[in-house]
Each structure stands twice: as structure tokens, then as C-alpha cells.
Write an enzyme that holds these catalytic residues in place. Structure first.
Site, PDB file in Angstrom:
ATOM      1  N   SER A   1     -48.613  21.190  63.770  1.00  0.00           N
ATOM      2  CA  SER A   1     -49.085  21.197  62.396  1.00  0.00           C
ATOM      3  C   SER A   1     -49.663  19.829  62.050  1.00  0.00           C
ATOM      4  CB  SER A   1     -47.908  21.515  61.483  1.00  0.00           C
ATOM      5  OG  SER A   1     -48.304  21.383  60.156  1.00  0.00           O
ATOM      6  N   GLY A   2     -50.856  19.835  61.459  1.00  0.00           N
ATOM      7  CA  GLY A   2     -51.456  18.570  61.061  1.00  0.00           C
ATOM      8  C   GLY A   2     -52.303  17.953  62.139  1.00  0.00           C
TER       9      GLY A   2
ATOM     10  N   THR B   1     -57.108  23.688  61.950  1.00  0.00           N
ATOM     11  CA  THR B   1     -57.894  24.398  60.954  1.00  0.00           C
ATOM     12  C   THR B   1     -59.185  23.661  60.659  1.00  0.00           C
ATOM     13  OG1 THR B   1     -55.810  25.132  60.065  1.00  0.00           O
ATOM     14  CG2 THR B   1     -57.731  25.476  58.709  1.00  0.00           C
TER      15      THR B   1
ATOM     16  N   ASN C   1     -48.100  17.659  56.897  1.00  0.00           N
ATOM     17  CA  ASN C   1     -49.504  17.985  56.672  1.00  0.00           C
ATOM     18  C   ASN C   1     -49.689  18.470  55.245  1.00  0.00           C
ATOM     19  OD1 ASN C   1     -52.047  19.044  56.729  1.00  0.00           O
ATOM     20  ND2 ASN C   1     -51.721  20.307  58.538  1.00  0.00           N
TER      21      ASN C   1
ATOM     22  N   SER D   1     -51.276  22.469  55.375  1.00  0.00           N
ATOM     23  CA  SER D   1     -50.842  23.082  56.616  1.00  0.00           C
ATOM     24  C   SER D   1     -51.019  24.596  56.552  1.00  0.00           C
ATOM     25  CB  SER D   1     -49.371  22.732  56.829  1.00  0.00           C
ATOM     26  OG  SER D   1     -48.852  23.485  57.870  1.00  0.00           O
ATOM     27  N   SER D   2     -51.669  25.154  57.556  1.00  0.00           N
ATOM     28  CA  SER D   2     -51.816  26.608  57.612  1.00  0.00           C
ATOM     29  C   SER D   2     -50.468  27.210  57.981  1.00  0.00           C
ATOM     30  CB  SER D   2     -52.830  27.011  58.675  1.00  0.00           C
ATOM     31  OG  SER D   2     -54.052  26.396  58.430  1.00  0.00           O
TER      32      SER D   2
ATOM     33  N   GLY E   1     -49.201  25.663  67.818  1.00  0.00           N
ATOM     34  CA  GLY E   1     -48.839  25.416  69.199  1.00  0.00           C
ATOM     35  C   GLY E   1     -47.350  25.584  69.431  1.00  0.00           C
TER      36      GLY E   1
ATOM     37  N   GLU F   1     -43.527  25.175  69.712  1.00  0.00           N
ATOM     38  CA  GLU F   1     -42.599  24.511  68.803  1.00  0.00           C
ATOM     39  C   GLU F   1     -41.251  24.339  69.471  1.00  0.00           C
ATOM     40  OE1 GLU F   1     -42.626  26.749  65.194  1.00  0.00           O
ATOM     41  OE2 GLU F   1     -44.439  25.746  64.471  1.00  0.00           O
TER      42      GLU F   1
END
Lengths: 205, 961
Positions: free
Chosen positions: B175-176, B180, B235, B238-239, B461, B463
Site C-alpha cells: 500500500s502506498g 494506483t 497512504n 490507499s485503494s 501485493g 502481505e
């Protein structure tokens, strides 16, 4: 141009002296070299002809800045070079017994002391030939067209191996670069301009 | 431009810096693992058997280190390489170092074989302008510096070349990391490239509508982000879902539509957020941006009033929620989503918030829940268009089917709360799904399927947390599958390359490496995988998370990728060894998460809502797992359960199926992989935490890819380059004159005496094992240094000789000057000489000389002119001759023509006379014909007259008779 041509002549002539000397037979070649100077035979050393000896002494004398018929250690390499040899600094250092910087500046040697040194260098000449140099320079030839950039060569020579100083490089490069700042190092030059690098190289080997 | 260039090309001068090169060669530099920096540079000082003494370059400290822990450093030639697959020493340290160096120079994109690795710059870079797009348009990948555009263009071209070819851009990362953002860049690029084509080709009416489609495509993102993104610690935007965007193209390469599929929305965020995090953006946008009218319509309240916004009003620096609201609404407009649907959406959003405000109390004498204050319930009912009483009853005491009868079953406080939360989550998720569906409808302009498509997968990705739950299992399972796809693609490509080069080397399909782990998770039976076991367990009465774990251990305990926790009292329930590492899973509430139960009564109510929008959302109620089922599990009421089997699907099942479809699509594509990396957790530009990046490299398969690379011959050099760079090592191997590149290389390699297992010679390239080139490079360096020293010696000689010659000249000059001076001194006071010098210029003789010179010059000039004139004359003469010859030829030609003409004239005359004759004859004949005809006419009349006469005569005769 004129002053350039002249010095080249002794260089060219001096060279053959080196090669035959390697095979210890005395060379007849140097005879024409010293024609600029009157010949005066005096002391003879076993392995050099009288002509050569005189030449050497003359050159040696030119380097004596003090007038005691001796030269400083740090001049020895230059005299040898003036006499047509191409020793590396390492070679000379070894010859002198790896002196310190101070010794290099202050220790002095007589002509008689110098001769065996010269003989040693002549007996083990720099083995690299024209081909090797060309190969070496080709490494820095980005375009692959037989030329290297002058600036690049400057950097190479001043940063790698036995680094050359600015003054040496300036003297070396004077008049070598073409209008694009490139130096032709390979093979025959189109207009047979004697001042090209390549011809100097060829001449020297 | 130059500014952008800096961020694209960077400064690679270090590459050819001979100093660095010499440094590298002389010092034997290596990488040593370090706590702080990941790896530190050092140089090997001494080797003591298994161990080495290494001096660290920065601190000068000497450390003893096991040989196995040391990683070789690449020669400086490879500094900041654009493609890390070119590195000759392929190891973690070198990859990290290269990424770091590039990142510090502002180069965020780097290739690593098939991958494009991008590190989040955390600042604006001027490399996404239209100019840059144009720069990348139609260029091959290796022609330009690494960029997401290059990848996109490759995808676009390969799609164009082969109509049925499909491409996918897969980005994954933490994330971040910028997934996206990069996805957006891909869409931006495609929208630009695929439509600029069009405006050029047909500027007619169609261009406008297409432009609109591209605009909508770009606008789909803000909408999805408003509803699916949130601020997290890592983030700001963040999506919280994965997505697969399919952009369809027609045969001409124009965008004809798009389709978005979403995965794994983190719906629990709608009801609960961790500290300093936000719920989905839309909640805040709505609360800040809605006007008074809308506020009352949506029954909005203040931030602090909502229990589901755990942290109240958290703002994002540099972003105005209010403005974002109007932007989102604008985006809706562009997507041509009508007003009532927008209101419908917002109503659901508001209702989700209100659901959180429903509070329950335990009744005094029983376990039953009661609702003392029903304001919130009223608002929810109002917003969703259902009856309040029905709604409250459905929550507090829903009707449950027992056997064949329905009974009302009172709920405890926990049950009621759980039901409300589940309802909120489900509402939000359904609303989100509907939104995606609606966007798809808007984007799918043409009903026909595009000829080909480019798919863009933007998914989280790998985790690895301390303890991982069901969600992590899903995402890790996805990544395991994607990595398998990558490995397989790489395997195919490698094999193709080896085949093309005619190299005999059989690879093992790396894709298979991951199969055991995938089997462990998804396998159906024999023995069933974890997801299957979970589903199975959901059917069992009295099953608990614990019994599930027991079952998993029992079935899969011996699986090589499965591990029971080491300590008995460990927090983790089991571990799976993924390709990225060991992951501990905790099976808390997995059964619940897998079944995702809902209060059936409420669902039915919503299904019958008077609000059209809400009713639409809840169309498929019968697929829901009822709450009572879960509750019933403990009461062994599985009879009812079984009857419903097949009607509903578990989350795991659905996801497995969705993923299966996705993989099937991807498998038919020509995938391109983009890996995004987050450099630090502080959202700070220009900072790169080595361990964080290393972990990600491990997780996103970059290191895995490198591992695979190392099995083959990762370093390839085309013959030409190999020869140019290393010919110096084999001075006499290649004979003079021209020689075929391959042959030359064969000779060179023979002269190098390499172990045959270290290299292969292909059709156009030489292949090397990892590290061989570093060795060659080292030798080359030593050789070059040798040559350079000799050359320098020669240079010194040359310079010294020049100086010497100069000195000799000086000596000579000195002598001349001395002589002249002496002469001058002698003459200076000699009167006769002085007289002579005075008189000399006046003498005729001297002047004559000057005149002579002048005349000579004149003569010279005249001669030259004369010569020129002669030359010219010569030229003119030859020219005249030429012209004469031409004239003659022309005359001859003319003569011939005249003759021909005369002949023709004669012929014509003959023919004319002949024609005359013939015409006369014709005339005669015509006259004769006329005559004959006349005669025939005359003959006819007498005949008829005669026959009449005869007849009359006959009758007269008869009358007589």
C-alpha cells in the site's frame, strides 16, 4: 609548423637506436642523428659506440642545471626518454632502488653512473607495440571509428595507471585534436599529416 | 525537456568513469550484510579459509565475515543500469544498490528482466507530460529509458500487431507504493495514444464521442477512489480493493469501451477504522460537501455523531473534502449517471453511517436485546425506504425457519449488533458493486466486443503481518498465482530466446515451483486444500475455527509448504510457506468471514423496499447465508442448512472462482509486469529504507525472478559488443581482416579458456552464467591498466623528446644569437659599415631587386591567367566538337525522317488513286443495280397485267362455253 618538424627528426632517428641496442650489437644508425652537432670522439664505453656516447653526453649535459656534470635522480627518466627510450616510472624507480621523493630531488648522478642505467633500460625495452596501444585506445573509442575524444583521453591518462600531470598532457596533446576534439589513433591517416597521433605512434615503434 | 531528461536518463557518467573502474578492480569490492543499511560496501583484505576479513568502505572498520554472506559487487560499468537483468553479479545487494542509486538520482523506473520496478518518488516528477507521451509513442522498450509509458506502449503495440493478442499490465506492491497512480498513468497514456490516432484519421463527428469515452474512462477513477479508497497510516489515498480494468480496442486500435472488475473490497473499513485512519473517502466528502438541501434529504449529521467514523473528522493534508465532493459529483455527471441514482447511492452511504448509531441494550430479566432509542432506526428506514417497525422487529426478533415453520427468535444484544454491522458492511459492498456495474455500463459504449483489449490489474501485493487472517490468505493466494504466471511467462520467454539462439539448455518450468503451495490452498480434494476445508467446515454442525484448524492440520499436516506452529502456545494457528516467505496465519473468525452471514429478514425487507434503488441493490437475496444458519450451527439445525446447499456460495468459493476467471484471462495474454515499491513509511521524498525495500523485493517476486535468472545464462552480450569490449583480453585470437562476429567470438572464448559450462554461444549473442562477466571485466581492467601504463610511458617519452628537442634548438639559437651579437659589436663602430648601411637603400641595385620580385609576381599571375584561359579554351573546343557531333547526328536523323515521309506520301497517293478507282467501280455497280431493280419492277407490272388478262380470258371462255 617549422619548429615541430625539426624535433621530430631526432626522435625518429633515435628510435632505431633502441631496437638494435636491445640486441647488443652496436648500431650504425645513430650516426646521422647527431649531425646537428659536431662530432667529438672521447671516452668509449663498451656497449655504446662513440657516436652514441657523445650524443648521450651532450644530452646529459643539457640536463645539468648546476654545472657539476651531474643530474638529479628525478631527471634520469627524462634523459632516457630524450634518448629514445620509453621506460615506465616503475622501471626507473626500480633501477634507482626506489628512492624517496626527497632523494629523487637531491641525489645526483654522474654521466658514468648514468650510462649503466641507460644500458639496463635499453636491454629491457618496453615490450608493448603499436598494436597494443591501438588496442588499448580502442577501449576508449566510443564510436569505433578509430578516434578517441581528446577530453576522454585526458581523463584516462590523468587518472589511470601512472598518472600524467596537466603540463605533460598539454604538451602531449598540443595539436593532436581535430576540429571535433577527436584524436585519430589508428592506422594510416588520410592526408599523411605527420603531426597525427597515429603517425607519432607508428614512428615511435 | 532537460528537466524531464534528468528524471529519465539520469547521470550515468559513473558508468565509464575509469577511476571508479580502477578502484573496483584494485580493491575487490564486495557487499557485506549490515543491520542498518541492508548492505555495506567493503573490500576484501584477507581470506582465511571459510572466512574473510573485509574492510568497510565508509567506516574503515574491519570485520570478519563468513564467505557465504558476502555478495559480489558489480563493476562500475553496471552502475545505475536500466535493466537489472544485465547485472553480472545478480544478488540482493546489487539489486538494492542499483535501485537506491537510481532512486537517489531521481530515476524511479528500473527494469528487472520482465519486471518494471517503480519506487514511489513521493513528489511530482515532470515525466508524465504529453511531450513525454509523444516521446515514447511507438518506440521500442530498449530505445528509451525505463518508464511506465514504455511498458504501456509495448503492450499497446503487441496488441495492435496481433489482433487477438491480449495484454495485461500487472502492478502489485505494498500500500502506498504507487500501484494506483501508475495504473492511472497507463490509462492516461492509452487514452492519449489511442485517441490521438483518431483525431488525426477522422476528424468528423465520431471523434467527439470517442473523446467523451476517454474522458469517462479517466473519470471512472475519481469515482472508484471516492468510494473504494481511504486514508491509511501508510497512504493518504490507499485503494482498499483490487481491480482489473479491461480497455477494449477495435481493430484499428481505438478505444471502444472499458470494463472494470473489482476484488476484495475491504468492507470492514466502513464500520471500523484503526487509529489515525479514515473510512472510505465518500463519507467525508459527503459530510463536508453536501448542501443544506441534500443534508436534510440524506439526514446527515455531524462527524462526531457517527459511531462508524471511529476517529471523527480526520482530514488529509492538502485535500479539501468539500471540493472533492463536487469533483466526484462532476465525475458522476461526466459518466452520465443521473441525479436520482446519485441520490440513491448517497442515501445508502448515509444509511450505512446511521446503522452504526443504532444502539441496543440488554433487557433486565432476559438475554434479549432491546432498542431504547429508535431515531437511528427511523432514519435508516427512511433512507432505505422500508417500514420502521418491520425493520426493528427484523433486527430484534427475526423470523426463523425451524423445520417447516417460522418462529420468531429473540436476539441477544451481541447478535443484534453483529447483524447491524453485517448489514452495514453488506450494504456498502453491494452499493460499491452496483457502482462498478454502473460505471461499466457507462463505459461500454458499443455493445460489440472489442477486437482486443489491454487489461490492467491493480492489486495489492503480498502481505505478511505478524498475524495474518483470512484476507491475507486471499491476497497471498492471489499473489502466489500471479507469481506463478510470471514465472511461467518468464520460462516461456527464456525458452524462446534459447531456442532462437539455438542453445541447448533445458529449463525446468519455474511455474511449477509454486504449484505445491497453490495446491495447498485451493486444491479440491485428495487431500483437500485449505479453502476447500474451510468450506467443508462451514457445512458442519458445531464446527468452530478451532475444529477447522484441527482438520487442516490433519489433512495437510505433512504438506511440505505447511507448518504447524513451533510452540504449542503460539499465537499462530498454522503457517504456510509462500514463495515470499513463511506466513503465520491465525484462524480467528474464519468460518464467519467465509460465510459472511446476514440477517435474512432484513435482507428480504430491503428487497421489497419502496426505494427503487435499494430494492435493486438487494435483488438477489436468496444467495445470502442467513444469520440463523450460523447461530443454528451450535443448535445442530443443519437440516435447514442442507436444503439450501448450492443456493449460496462462500466468500472463499466466490473469490476462488473470480480469481480463476482472472487467471484464465491473464493466461491468454501477453503479460507485462510492473512492481511498485514504497521506499519509506513516512511518505517522504528521497528516502529509501533498505530493509523495507528488500522485503518488498522479496515479496513481489523481483528477487524470485532473479533466482530463476541465475539458473540459466542471465548475461547476454551481442557478438559485436563482446568483441569490442573484450578483444583486448585475447590479443592474437582473431586474425586480421574481416571476420564474422560469431566466429570471432568463438575464437575469443577459446582463447579465454572458459569452462564450457560457463557460457553458450547463440546465433547473435554470447550467453554467460552470472558472474562470469565480472571476472572478464576484472581481467580486462588489469590488462587495460597495463597497456595504459606502457602508453603513458610512451607519452612521457614523447613529451620528454619534444622538450629535449626544444632545448637543443634553444641551444642552437643561442649560438646563432651569440655569433650575430659578436658581429654586431664588431661592426657597430666601424664607420664604413655605417656608411654602407645608410647608402644601401638608395642604390639602384637594391631597388632593381624589388622590382624584379614585383615583376616576377606579375608574371606568375599572368601565367596563371593564361593557363586558365587555355584550359577554358580547351573545354570550349571539346564542347563544340560534341555539339557538332550532335548536330550531325540530328541531321542524319532528319534525313531519314524525310525519306520516310516521302515514302509514306507516295503510298498515300497510291492508295488514294486506288480508292478513286474502287469508288468508280462501286458507282458503276450501284448504277447497274438501280437499272436492274427498275427492270424487275417493270417486269412485275406486265406479269400481273398478263395474269389478269388470262383470268378474264378464261372466264370469258367459260361463259362462252
Amino acid at each position: 609548423m617549422a619548429p615541430k618538424k625539426d624535433p621530430r627528426a631526432p626522435i625518429k632517428k633515435a628510435e632505431p637506436a633502441a631496437a638494435p641496442a636491445a640486441a647488443p650489437a652496436p648500431a650504425p644508425a645513430p650516426a646521422p642523428a647527431p649531425k646537428a652537432r659536431p662530432v667529438d670522439l672521447s671516452a668509449v664505453k663498451v656497449e655504446f659506440t662513440a657516436d652514441q656516447m657523445e650524443d648521450y653526453r651532450e644530452a646529459f649535459g643539457l640536463f645539468d642545471r648546476v654545472g657539476d656534470n651531474k643530474v638529479a635522480y628525478n631527471q634520469i627518466a627524462d634523459i632516457m626518454r630524450a634518448l629514445g627510450q620509453n621506460p615506465t616510472n616503475k622501471d626507473v624507480n626500480k633501477l634507482l632502488g626506489s628512492p624517496s621523493a626527497e632523494e629523487m630531488a637531491n641525489k645526483r648522478v654522474t654521466f658514468e653512473g648514468f650510462l649503466p642505467m641507460l644500458q639496463t633500460i635499453i636491454n629491457s625495452p618496453n615490450k608493448a607495440g603499436y598494436e597494443d596501444y591501438v588496442e588499448g585506445l580502442r577501449v576508449f573509442d566510443k564510436e569505433g571509428n578509430g578516434t578517441v575524444m581528446g577530453t576522454e583521453l585526458r581523463i584516462v591518462l590523468s587518472t589511470l595507471g601512472e598518472k600524467l600531470n596537466e603540463a605533460e598532457i598539454d604538451a602531449l596533446m598540443a595539436g593532436q585534436e581535430d576540429e571535433n576534439g577527436c584524436i585519430n589513433y589508428e592506422g594510416e591517416t588520410s592526408d599523411r599529416d605527420v603531426s597525427t597521433f597515429a603517425s607519432c605512434l607508428v614512428a615511435c615503434i | 525537456m532537460s528537466d524531464a531528461d534528468k528524471y529519465l536518463y539520469g547521470d550515468r557518467s559513473g558508468m565509464s568513469n575509469p577511476l571508479a573502474q580502477a578502484d573496483w578492480a584494485s580493491k575487490k569490492q564486495v557487499w557485506v550484510p549490515s543491520e542498518r543499511l541492508g548492505f555495506e560496501a567493503g573490500s576484501v583484505k584477507e581470506e582465511l579459509g571459510e572466512e574473510c576479513v573485509v574492510e568497510l568502505s565508509d567506516s574503515g572498520k574491519k570485520v570478519k565475515i563468513n564467505k557465504d554472506d558476502i555478495q559480489k559487487m558489480n563493476p562500475p560499468k553496471f552502475n545505475k543500469v536500466e535493466d537489472m537483468a544485465e547485472l553480472t553479479c545478480l544478488n540482493e545487494a546489487s539489486v538494492l544498490h542499483n535501485l537506491k542509486e537510481r532512486y537517489y538520482s531521481g530515476l524511479i523506473y528500473t527494469y528487472s528482466g520482465l519486471f518494471c520496478v517503480v519506487v514511489n518518488p513521493y513528489k511530482f516528477l515532470p515525466i508524465y507530460s504529453e511531450e513525454i507521451i509523444n516521446m515514447y509513442k511507438g518506440k521500442k522498450r530498449h530505445e528509451m529509458p525505463p518508464h511506465i509509458y514504455a511498458i504501456t506502449d509495448t503492450a499497446y503495440r503487441s496488441m495492435m500487431q496481433d489482433v487477438c493478442f491480449l495484454c495485461a499490465n500487472l502492478s502489485s506492491g505494498e500500500s502506498g507504493a504507487g500501484k494506483t497512480e501508475n495504473t492511472k498513468k497507463v490509462i492516461q497514456y492509452l487514452a492519449y495514444v489511442a485517441s490521438s490516432f483518431k483525431s488525426k484519421k477522422d476528424q468528423g463527428s465520431t471523434a467527439l464521442s470517442h473523446g467523451e469515452l476517454e474522458k469517462q474512462l479517466l473519470q471512472a477513477n475519481p469515482i472508484l477512489e471516492a468510494f473504494g479508497n481511504a486514508k491509511t497510516v501508510k497512504n493518504d489515498n490507499s485503494s482498499r480493493f483490487g481491480k482489473f480494468i479491461r480497455i477494449n480496442f477495435d481493430v484499428n486500435g481505438y478505444i471502444v469501451g472499458a470494463n472494470i472488475e473489482t476484488y476484495l473490497l475491504e468492507k470492514s473499513r466502513a464500520i471500523r477504522q484503526a487509529k489515525e485512519e479514515r473510512s472510505f473517502h465518500i463519507f467525508y466528502y459527503m459530510l463536508s460537501g453536501a448542501g443544506d438541501k441534500l443534508r436534510s434529504e440524506l439526514c446527515l449529521e455531524d462527524y462526531s455523531k457517527y459511531r462508524f467514523l471511529s476517529n471523527g473528522n480526520v482530514t488529509i493534508p492538502g485535500q479539501q473534502d468539500k471540493d472533492m465532493f463536487s469533483e466526484t459529483m462532476e465525475a458522476f455527471q461526466i459518466m452520465s449517471i443521473p441525479e436520482e441514482e446519485r441520490i440513491g447511492l448517497l442515501k445508502v452511504v448515509s444509511a450505512v453511517l446511521q446503522l452504526g448509531n443504532m444502539t441496543f441494550k440488554k433487557e433486565r430479566h432476559s438475554d434479549q436485546a432491546s432498542m431504547p432509542d429508535d431515531t437511528a432506526a427511523q432514519k435508516v428506514s427512511h433512507l432505505l425506504g422500508i417500514n420502521v417497525t418491520d425493520f426493528t422487529r427484523a433486527i430484534l426478533s427475526p423470523r426463523i425457519k425451524v423445520g417447516r415453520d417460522y418462529v420468531q427468535k429473540a436476539q441477544t444484544q451481541e447478535q443484534a449488533e453483529f447483524a447491524v454491522e453485517a448489514l452495514a458492511k453488506a450494504s456498502y459492498e453491494r452499493m460499491f458493486r452496483w457502482l462498478v456495474m454502473r460505471i461499466n455500463k457507462a463505459l461500454d459504449k458499443t455493445k460489440r466486443q472489442g477486437a482486443s483489449f489491454i487489461g490492467i490489474l491493480d492489486i495489492a501485493g503480498f502481505e505478511i503481518f505478524e498475524l495474518n487472517s483470512f484476507e491475507q490468505l486471499c491476497i497471498n493466494y492471489t499473489n502466489e498465482k500471479l507469481q506463478q504466471l510470471f514465472n511461467h511467462t518468464m520460462f516461456i520467454l527464456e525458452q524462446e530466446e534459447y531456442q532462437r539462439e539455438g542453445i541447448d539448455w533445458s529449463f525446468i518450468d519455474f511455474g511449477l515451483d509454486l504449484q505445491p503451495c497453490i495446491d495447498l490452498i485451493e486444491k479440491h480434494s485428495g487431500p483437500p486444500g485449505i479453502l476447500s476445508l474451510l468450506d467443508e467446515e462451514c457445512w458442519f454442525p458445531k464446527a468452530t475455527d478451532k475444529s477447522f484448524v484441527e482438520k487442516v492440520v490433519q489433512e495437510q499436516g505433512t504438506h511440505p509448504k505447511f507448518q504447524k506452529p513451533k510452540k504449542l502456545k503460539d499465537d499462530a494457528d498454522f503457517c504456510i510457506i509462500h514463495y515470499a516467505g513463511k506466513v503465520d496465519y491465525k484462524a480467528d473468525a474464519w468460518l464467519m468471514k467465509n460465510m459472511d452471514p446476514l440477517n435474512e429478514c432484513v435482507a428480504t425487507l430491503l428487497n421489497q423496499s419502496t426505494d427503487k434503488f435499494t430494492a435493486d441493490l438487494w435483488r438477489d437475496v436468496d444467495r445470502i447465508v442467513g444469520l440463523d444458519k450460523v447461530a443454528g450451527m451450535s443448535d445442530s439445525m443443519h437440516g435447514a442448512f442442507k436444503s439450501r446447499k448450492g443456493m449460496f456460495r462462500t466468500v472463499g468459493q466466490l473469490y476462488k472462482e473470480q480469481l480463476g476467471n482472472l487467471m484464465a484471462t491473464l493466461r491468454n495474454t501477453n503479460p507485462n509486469f510492473v512492481r511498485c515499491i514504497i521506499p519509506n513509511h513516512e511518505k517522504k521524498a528521497g528516502k529509501l529504507e533498505p530493509h523495507l525495500v528488500l522485503d518488498q523485493l522479496r515479496c513481489n517476486g523481483v528477487l524470485e525472478g532473479i533466482r530463476i535468472c541465475r539458473q540459466g545464462f542471465p548475461n547476454r552480450i551481442v557478438f559485436q559488443e563482446f568483441r569490442q569490449r573484450y578483444e583486448i583480453l585475447t590479443p592474437n585470437a582473431i586474425p586480421k581482416g574481416f571476420m564474422d562476429g560469431k566466429q570471432a567470438c568463438v575464437l575469443m572464448i577459446k582463447a579465454l579458456e572458459l569452462d564450457p559450462n560457463l557460457y553458450r554461444i547463440g546465433q547473435s549473442k554470447v550467453f554467460f552464467r552470472a558472474g562470469v562477466l565480472a571476472h572478464l571485466e576484472e581481467e580486462r581492467d588489469m590488462k587495460i591498466t597495463d597497456v595504459i601504463i606502457c602508453f603513458q610511458a610512451w607519452c612521457r617519452g614523447y613529451v620528454a623528446r619534444k622538450a629535449f628537442a626544444k632545448r637543443q634548438q634553444q641551444l642552437m639559437a643561442m649560438k646563432v644569437i651569440q655569433r650575430n651579437l659578436a658581429a654586431y659589436l664588431k661592426l657597430r663602430n666601424w664607420q664604413w659599415w655605417r656608411l654602407f648601411t645608410k647608402v644601401k637603400p638608395l642604390l639602384q641595385v637594391t631597388r632593381q631587386e624589388e622590382e624584379m620580385v614585383a615583376k616576377d609576381e606579375e608574371l606568375q599571375k599572368v601565367k596563371e591567367r593564361q593557363l586558365q584561359a587555355e584550359e577554358q579554351l580547351q573545354q570550349y573546343e571539346t564542347k563544340q566538337q560534341q555539339l557538332n557531333a550532335e548536330k550531325l547526328a540530328l541531321q542524319e536523323q532528319l534525313q531519314a525522317e524525310t525519306e520516310l515521309c516521302a515514302e509514306a506520301e507516295e503510298m498515300r497517293a497510291r492508295l488514294a488513286s486506288k480508292k478513286q478507282e474502287l469508288e468508280e467501280i462501286l458507282h458503276d455497280f450501284e448504277a447497274r443495280l438501280e437499272e436492274e431493280e427498275d427492270r424487275v419492277g417493270q417486269l412485275h407490272i406486265p406479269t400481273s397485267g398478263a395474269s389478269g388478262q388470262i383470268w378474264r380470258e378464261r372466264t370469258a371462255e367459260a361463259g362462252d362455253g
